[in-house]
Design a protein around this motif. Structure first.
Motif, PDB file in Angstrom:
ATOM      1  N   GLU A  36      38.001  11.008  66.073  1.00  0.00           N
ATOM      2  CA  GLU A  36      37.983  12.068  67.087  1.00  0.00           C
ATOM      3  C   GLU A  36      39.244  12.061  67.950  1.00  0.00           C
ATOM      4  O   GLU A  36      39.892  13.090  68.125  1.00  0.00           O
ATOM      5  CB  GLU A  36      36.753  11.889  67.972  1.00  0.00           C
ATOM      6  N   ASN A  42      36.523  16.310  63.824  1.00  0.00           N
ATOM      7  CA  ASN A  42      35.111  16.106  64.115  1.00  0.00           C
ATOM      8  C   ASN A  42      34.537  15.184  63.047  1.00  0.00           C
ATOM      9  O   ASN A  42      34.478  15.568  61.874  1.00  0.00           O
ATOM     10  CB  ASN A  42      34.383  17.451  64.124  1.00  0.00           C
ATOM     11  N   THR A  45      31.517  16.271  60.213  1.00  0.00           N
ATOM     12  CA  THR A  45      31.641  17.369  59.251  1.00  0.00           C
ATOM     13  C   THR A  45      31.263  16.967  57.834  1.00  0.00           C
ATOM     14  O   THR A  45      31.110  17.818  56.981  1.00  0.00           O
ATOM     15  CB  THR A  45      33.078  17.909  59.223  1.00  0.00           C
TER      16      THR A  45
END
Length: 79
Positions: A36, A42, A45
């Motif tokens: 991150e 992210n 995902t």
């Protein structure tokens, strides 16, 4: 019902290599924070993120699957 695999399937959307060495005492949550903060991605995902240690003889792979992180660990042989 979705099939579950003990190893990543061939249909992974994306694979990323974190090139800087990582302290291998870090677990899934700390590696997700690296994804991150350092990569700007992210971690939820479903992409696979690969990390290596300083000697480049061990690999950890982090992946989000449905309801939790999967952490794969591999110690490489010297051959």
């Amino acid at each position: 019902m979705r099939h579950r695999y003990l190893r990543p399937s061939l249909s992974l959307p994306e694979i990323y290599l974190y090139r800087a060495p990582v302290d291998f005492r870090k677990q899934a949550q700390c590696l997700a924070v690296l994804v991150e903060q350092e990569l700007g991605h992210n971690p939820f995902t479903g992409a696979l993120y690969a990390f290596t240690n300083r000697q480049r003889n061990k690999i950890k792979c982090l992946m989000w699957e449905d309801n939790g992180f999967v952490l794969h660990y591999k110690a490489l042989a010297e051959e």
